[in-house]
Design a protein around this motif. Sequence first.
Motif, PDB file in Angstrom:
ATOM      1  N   GLY A   1      49.439  44.619  42.230  1.00 35.16           N
ATOM      2  CA  GLY A   1      48.498  44.222  43.263  1.00 35.16           C
ATOM      3  C   GLY A   1      47.059  44.162  42.808  1.00 35.16           C
ATOM      4  N   SER A   2      46.785  44.566  41.567  1.00 39.35           N
ATOM      5  CA  SER A   2      45.397  44.590  41.098  1.00 39.35           C
ATOM      6  C   SER A   2      44.928  43.247  40.557  1.00 39.35           C
ATOM      7  CB  SER A   2      45.224  45.650  40.005  1.00 39.35           C
ATOM      8  OG  SER A   2      45.974  45.309  38.838  1.00 39.35           O
ATOM      9  N   LEU A   3      45.848  42.324  40.351  1.00 38.27           N
ATOM     10  CA  LEU A   3      45.510  40.991  39.845  1.00 38.27           C
ATOM     11  C   LEU A   3      45.678  39.990  40.980  1.00 38.27           C
ATOM     12  CD1 LEU A   3      47.597  41.210  36.533  1.00 38.27           C
ATOM     13  CD2 LEU A   3      45.170  41.784  36.835  1.00 38.27           C
ATOM     14  N   GLU A   4      44.653  39.199  41.225  1.00 35.55           N
ATOM     15  CA  GLU A   4      44.707  38.281  42.364  1.00 35.55           C
ATOM     16  C   GLU A   4      44.158  36.907  41.998  1.00 35.55           C
ATOM     17  OE1 GLU A   4      43.282  37.997  47.054  1.00 35.55           O
ATOM     18  OE2 GLU A   4      42.819  39.777  45.851  1.00 35.55           O
TER      19      GLU A   4
ATOM     20  N   ALA B   1      55.004  45.042  32.057  1.00 36.88           N
ATOM     21  CA  ALA B   1      54.607  45.677  30.800  1.00 36.88           C
ATOM     22  C   ALA B   1      53.717  46.894  31.011  1.00 36.88           C
ATOM     23  CB  ALA B   1      53.889  44.663  29.917  1.00 36.88           C
ATOM     24  N   GLY B   2      53.225  47.093  32.239  1.00 34.76           N
ATOM     25  CA  GLY B   2      52.348  48.217  32.507  1.00 34.76           C
ATOM     26  C   GLY B   2      50.906  47.975  32.106  1.00 34.76           C
TER      27      GLY B   2
ATOM     28  N   ALA C   1      47.358  38.896  27.089  1.00 33.38           N
ATOM     29  CA  ALA C   1      46.574  39.731  26.176  1.00 33.38           C
ATOM     30  C   ALA C   1      45.177  39.989  26.741  1.00 33.38           C
ATOM     31  CB  ALA C   1      46.480  39.070  24.806  1.00 33.38           C
ATOM     32  N   THR C   2      44.631  39.021  27.472  1.00 30.77           N
ATOM     33  CA  THR C   2      43.320  39.205  28.097  1.00 30.77           C
ATOM     34  C   THR C   2      43.378  40.299  29.159  1.00 30.77           C
ATOM     35  OG1 THR C   2      42.668  36.912  27.678  1.00 30.77           O
ATOM     36  CG2 THR C   2      41.525  38.060  29.457  1.00 30.77           C
ATOM     37  N   ILE C   3      44.462  40.347  29.923  1.00 31.34           N
ATOM     38  CA  ILE C   3      44.646  41.423  30.902  1.00 31.34           C
ATOM     39  C   ILE C   3      44.650  42.773  30.202  1.00 31.34           C
ATOM     40  CG2 ILE C   3      46.294  42.438  32.531  1.00 31.34           C
ATOM     41  CD1 ILE C   3      47.118  39.535  33.253  1.00 31.34           C
ATOM     42  N   LEU C   4      45.353  42.851  29.065  1.00 35.61           N
ATOM     43  CA  LEU C   4      45.403  44.091  28.293  1.00 35.61           C
ATOM     44  C   LEU C   4      44.027  44.446  27.738  1.00 35.61           C
ATOM     45  CD1 LEU C   4      47.024  46.382  27.012  1.00 35.61           C
ATOM     46  CD2 LEU C   4      47.634  44.803  25.151  1.00 35.61           C
ATOM     47  N   ASP C   5      43.300  43.446  27.238  1.00 34.38           N
ATOM     48  CA  ASP C   5      41.959  43.672  26.701  1.00 34.38           C
ATOM     49  C   ASP C   5      41.022  44.196  27.788  1.00 34.38           C
ATOM     50  OD1 ASP C   5      39.789  43.399  24.732  1.00 34.38           O
ATOM     51  OD2 ASP C   5      39.135  41.717  25.974  1.00 34.38           O
ATOM     52  N   ARG C   6      41.113  43.615  28.973  1.00 28.25           N
ATOM     53  CA  ARG C   6      40.259  44.057  30.072  1.00 28.25           C
ATOM     54  C   ARG C   6      40.601  45.480  30.501  1.00 28.25           C
ATOM     55  NH1 ARG C   6      40.677  38.131  33.086  1.00 28.25           N
ATOM     56  NH2 ARG C   6      38.929  37.184  31.936  1.00 28.25           N
ATOM     57  N   LYS C   7      41.853  45.824  30.447  1.00 23.15           N
ATOM     58  CA  LYS C   7      42.263  47.198  30.762  1.00 23.15           C
ATOM     59  C   LYS C   7      41.671  48.170  29.746  1.00 23.15           C
ATOM     60  CE  LYS C   7      46.425  50.110  31.039  1.00 23.15           C
ATOM     61  NZ  LYS C   7      46.175  50.733  32.343  1.00 23.15           N
ATOM     62  N   ASN C   8      41.692  47.786  28.481  1.00 22.41           N
ATOM     63  CA  ASN C   8      41.200  48.671  27.418  1.00 22.41           C
ATOM     64  C   ASN C   8      39.681  48.815  27.421  1.00 22.41           C
ATOM     65  OD1 ASN C   8      43.845  48.987  26.557  1.00 22.41           O
ATOM     66  ND2 ASN C   8      43.688  47.416  24.967  1.00 22.41           N
ATOM     67  N   THR C   9      38.979  47.734  27.793  1.00 28.98           N
ATOM     68  CA  THR C   9      37.517  47.741  27.661  1.00 28.98           C
ATOM     69  C   THR C   9      36.771  48.023  28.965  1.00 28.98           C
ATOM     70  OG1 THR C   9      37.452  45.337  27.974  1.00 28.98           O
ATOM     71  CG2 THR C   9      37.578  46.152  25.705  1.00 28.98           C
ATOM     72  N   PHE C  10      37.355  47.693  30.103  1.00 32.55           N
ATOM     73  CA  PHE C  10      36.657  47.833  31.381  1.00 32.55           C
ATOM     74  C   PHE C  10      37.472  48.612  32.404  1.00 32.55           C
ATOM     75  CE2 PHE C  10      35.204  45.729  35.494  1.00 32.55           C
ATOM     76  CZ  PHE C  10      33.979  46.401  35.548  1.00 32.55           C
ATOM     77  N   ASP C  11      38.787  48.568  32.272  1.00 31.05           N
ATOM     78  CA  ASP C  11      39.716  49.241  33.179  1.00 31.05           C
ATOM     79  C   ASP C  11      39.398  48.924  34.636  1.00 31.05           C
ATOM     80  OD1 ASP C  11      41.870  50.804  33.909  1.00 31.05           O
ATOM     81  OD2 ASP C  11      40.741  52.691  33.870  1.00 31.05           O
TER      82      ASP C  11
END
Length: 611
Positions: free
Chosen positions: A397-400, A391-392, A355-365
């Motif tokens: 490769g963007s998470l390390e 899940a998209g 959910a944190t990955i999703l939150d970061r996508k929504n707020t900072f991308d």
Amino acid sequence: MSDLKRGLSEAVAAAFAAAGLPAELGRVTPSDRPDLADFQCNGALPASKAAKRNPREIAEEVVSHLAGDSRLASVEIAGPGFINLRVSDAALSERAGEIAADPRLGAQPVDEPRRVLIDYGGPNVAKPMHVGHLRSSIIGESLKRIYRFRGDTVVGDAHFGDWGYQMGLLIGAVMDEDAEIRAMMEDLNAKSDITPQDEAATFAVLDGKITLADLDRLYPLAAARGKTEPDYRDRARKLTAELQGRKPGYFLLWRHFAKVTKVALERDFHALGVDFDLWKGESDVDELIEPMVADLEAKGLLVDDQGARIVHVAGPNETKKKKLPDGTVVVVPSPDPLLVVSSEGSAMYGTTDLATILDRKNTFDPHHVLYAVDQRQADHFEIVFRAAYLAGYAERGSLEHVGFGTMNGTDGKPFKTREGGVLKLNDMIVMTRDKARERLHEADLGSELDPDAFEDTANKVAVAALKFADLQNFRGTSYVFDLDRFSSFEGKTGPYLLYQAVRVKSVLRKAAEAGAQAGPIIVSEPAERDLVLLLDAFDQALIDAYDKKAPNFIAEHAYKLAQAFSKFYAACPILSAEPAVKASRLTLAQTTLRQLEQALDLLGIAAPERM
């Protein structure tokens, strides 16, 4: 403006191309034998295999194309075909002048800046930080600074562990120990609406009863019982689910846990010179959990498994052998699935990470997210990252995971107290600060400073000792922390670097008092050449640190630069030199100080003005 290595690589690459050979063979590197040359190229040897020609013959042809390059004092062939390059004094003088005039001190920014988020620190609510948090904090902070300096937009997130099973354990432990708190929780849980007066009265009681020391004492006991007593574990899971469901009493108790913890966290992070743009925790994504679970289900990723809900992240042919309790060995998918919802209905550690990955996508991308976390968490992150890609929620490769080894004691085992317990981070900071004071007194340094300035210097020496001891090692390795060795003002240590920086400042102050002025750099002496070559190497050290997520390249550069200045200072008098030479050497000293302090800042280390 490029560094000498890059410029010479382009020239030698063009020479290989002119000889009808692949240009990439013209790669130039610093010489293995600095007594013979400044740079070298070994491309003639692999070229000989492809062209079926004598390597020395190829080297001679390449060298012929380099004739007349004003940057080179000499180009020689050694052995079977090694090409040795020596830079002219004029070229070094010109390059030194460029670095001196450059606000970035010769370091180039990235061609395409990105948005980068760095997840580091990772403290847990209700538990003091221990030495295990040191590496994450130090490495993450340095990476943040390195990435920003190269031009990326970077956000650092502390990412608190504040919403999982450990909270349920602590809620149960606190209520078991204190009947008044248990009764208060029951009364609050029975209410449909909590008023501000209820909150104030609750916190007034909790402030007088529960400290961070209490939570630190209770948690290990509760965690041990959770491992051995199924009923105790199940109750903790139920309490976790009720907390996540915002049960009033448990939610207020949890808020108190967070409040008393944050005071200690801010103290320890501040002492280390570590700061965050975001102080988010697992709880901040709680409202995303339910819709995310629904989204995973809609995408056909969520499946039931013995009352729990999971996401299979392994590919169809990825398997591993697993030994069952009865000794039977079976083949199962690998890696393990992501447990999203427990059989008790609570969100799990991996769920909040997703959910944190999703939150970061929504707020900072972010284009890229780095997790500066212990290497032992590698399997966990592989599972979470795979689920995020499926899940998209992130581009592949963007998470390390930027993993690291352990900090060990002189016995080679993970650092412990003398009693065998885990050393609290604040205790280590205090211990290192005490040692810094002792070292300053031993070396008769800081005796002219007033008490406040002395304490500030001792703190900077302590932080330098802690951070450089860690960051001089490649992050993936474990290392032995020896306080006596790393707090010394001699050898490869943080205090040594601070001493050299203060030494340069002293020279510059004396020059200013004498009315001496800096001027154009004129390189002629060997020690001047060596110093300029080190100044020129800053850009490559920064590139390596950035590309490999490894601050040790900056640490190594800072140490070599300090050594080069020490040799320069011994061999090349500054204040007693004739005017033009004095002006040149003052500019070299100023530039060295600026670059050394910049490198230290990238490591999160600040140098005092005096010692």
